[in-house]
Design a protein around this motif. Structure first.
Motif, mmCIF file in Angstrom:
data_model
loop_
_atom_site.group_PDB
_atom_site.id
_atom_site.type_symbol
_atom_site.label_atom_id
_atom_site.label_comp_id
_atom_site.label_asym_id
_atom_site.label_seq_id
_atom_site.Cartn_x
_atom_site.Cartn_y
_atom_site.Cartn_z
ATOM 1 N N PHE B 159 0.811 -1.215 0.000
ATOM 2 C CA PHE B 159 0.000 0.000 0.000
ATOM 3 C C PHE B 159 0.843 1.262 0.000
ATOM 4 C CE2 PHE B 159 -3.756 -2.344 0.600
ATOM 5 C CZ PHE B 159 -3.561 -3.277 1.598
ATOM 6 N N GLU B 177 -10.322 3.423 2.379
ATOM 7 C CA GLU B 177 -9.737 3.566 1.028
ATOM 8 C C GLU B 177 -8.331 2.974 1.059
ATOM 9 O OE1 GLU B 177 -11.986 7.881 0.730
ATOM 10 O OE2 GLU B 177 -9.889 7.775 0.093
ATOM 11 N N TYR B 179 -4.996 2.429 -1.102
ATOM 12 C CA TYR B 179 -4.271 2.893 -2.296
ATOM 13 C C TYR B 179 -3.059 1.988 -2.491
ATOM 14 C CZ TYR B 179 -7.101 7.114 -2.057
ATOM 15 O OH TYR B 179 -8.162 7.986 -2.048
ATOM 16 N N GLU B 180 -3.043 1.278 -3.635
ATOM 17 C CA GLU B 180 -1.985 0.297 -3.875
ATOM 18 C C GLU B 180 -0.836 0.912 -4.664
ATOM 19 O OE1 GLU B 180 -3.478 -3.822 -4.857
ATOM 20 O OE2 GLU B 180 -5.355 -2.688 -5.024
ATOM 21 N N ASP B 184 -3.771 1.256 -8.373
ATOM 22 C CA ASP B 184 -5.170 0.873 -8.129
ATOM 23 C C ASP B 184 -5.605 1.400 -6.765
ATOM 24 O OD1 ASP B 184 -5.200 -2.528 -9.558
ATOM 25 O OD2 ASP B 184 -5.038 -0.535 -10.481
ATOM 26 N N LYS B 185 -6.919 1.554 -6.617
ATOM 27 C CA LYS B 185 -7.430 1.861 -5.285
ATOM 28 C C LYS B 185 -8.742 1.111 -5.060
ATOM 29 C CE LYS B 185 -9.948 6.090 -6.369
ATOM 30 N NZ LYS B 185 -9.982 7.536 -6.334
#
Lengths: 152, 207
Positions: B159, B177, B179-180, B184-185
């Motif tokens: 993350f 949420e 967030y990668e 991507d999220k």
């Protein structure tokens, strides 16, 4: 038609049926045309572990099919691109725990095989050498593409 | 002398908004922690939206979540696939249409960490997890927003950041949420949240 000919025809029909790809559902397993997308419930099993998730395939421009394999919690496992014209796979991103050169090598080769099989509506494949099984099923419910539940 | 005094006053006054915000953030953290400690059980519906950067697409799934103090959690997806994650103390059961796997959390370090973060995120306890995250809190009229930057290598590999949004009225999590690293999220909205309603034991059954 004599008895011998009828028997031959029956054998050939049976052989054809047993070799044909399974038609478990009418839904496509591969996005054949540009703009198509397909979502498959996926299970990858090895003797040591199993990975389940959703494989999302999208046919973009220039014959490129983009794929993302995510787990049920939404975390990315793998992103790749398959060039349908050159029949080549390029791995773009892999989850850190699986990002080893030997896993990439096997996965790349298997993905190339799988893209062809999915296009032929085959939903199972086994890499006999490394004892890796792949199973796919189309996701039936496409009505939840919007957070509000509206149809896309 | 007057000019010097004015300059000094301006310098102090310009510092006030930052100080005020810091004060509000600390109050928010305190309120969230107090609420988290009071939560004995929680149940809600959730909508999970995965935004796929490479495909410029999103994938929506829905489900139901149950939490009970004492390391019990049920996270169940109902559409467009069925998948259940049940934690009953020390055992995790993962069930989908094809398989059922049982994992002993005590023997699997990775799973132990995943479970701990999930549990703490759901009730907001992870704001106090200073070893795992560097947390900052922003306050608006309707919500508290906690932004958590992973400090540990295993988390930071997955993350970029995790954001928790808290409904200000109830001080419970309304949105998570993730967030990668690949852009991507995943956004998980919690809806119809009910706290401290008795839950039947069968909800967390691992059989």
């Amino acid at each position: 038609m004599c008895r011998f000919q009828r028997a031959c025809l029956a054998c050939v029909s049976l052989l054809f049926l047993s070799l044909s790809p399974r038609e478990g559902s009418a839904q496509e397993l591969f996005p054949a045309e540009e703009g198509d997308n397909v979502r498959l419930s996926t299970l990858i099993e090895t003797p040591r572990l199993s990975v389940s998730g959703i494989l999302i395939l999208f046919h973009g421009a220039d014959g490129l099919v983009k794929g993302s394999l995510i787990n049920e919690f939404g975390l990315s496992f793998l992103d790749f691109v398959f060039d349908t014209r050159k029949e080549r796979v390029k791995l773009l991103h892999m989850a850190k725990m699986a990002d080893k050169w030997y896993i990439r090598k096997v996965l790349k080769r298997d993905l190339r095989t799988l893209m062809g099989l999915l296009a032929s509506r085959c939903d199972v494949y086994k890499n006999e050498r490394f004892d890796i099984s792949y199973k796919f099923q189309p996701l039936m419910d496409k009505e939840t593409d919007s957070p509000d539940g509206e149809q896309k | 002398m007057k000019k010097l005094f004015l300059l000094l006053a301006l310098a102090v006054a310009s510092h006030f908004p930052a100080v005020a915000q810091q004060g509000a953030a600390e109050l928010a953290r305190k309120e969230i922690n107090q609420t988290a400690s009071r939560i004995k059980s929680l149940q809600c519906d959730f909508v999970q939206t995965k935004h796929l950067k490479m495909l410029s697409d999103k994938f929506v799934s829905r489900g139901r979540m149950y939490y009970q103090q004492g390391n019990k959690l049920r996270w169940e997806y109902t559409a467009p696939y069925t998948y259940t994650f049940v934690l009953d103390g020390t055992k995790v059961v993962l069930r989908n249409a094809q398989r059922r796997d049982v994992i002993d959390v005590n023997r699997n370090k990775m799973f132990r960490e995943i479970v701990r973060i999930m549990m703490n995120s759901v009730v907001g306890k992870c704001l106090s997890d200073d070893k795992s995250f560097k947390t900052s809190i922003a306050v608006s009229s309707t919500e508290y927003v906690a932004t958590m930057l992973p400090l540990r290598k295993d988390l930071s590999q997955m993350f970029q950041k995790i954001v928790l949004r808290f409904n200000r009225k109830q001080a419970v999590v309304s949105q998570v949420e993730l967030y990668e690293k690949n852009g991507d999220k995943t956004i998980i909205e919690l809806k119809n949240v009910k706290t401290n309603v008795p839950l039947p034991a069968s909800v967390f059954s691992v059989r």
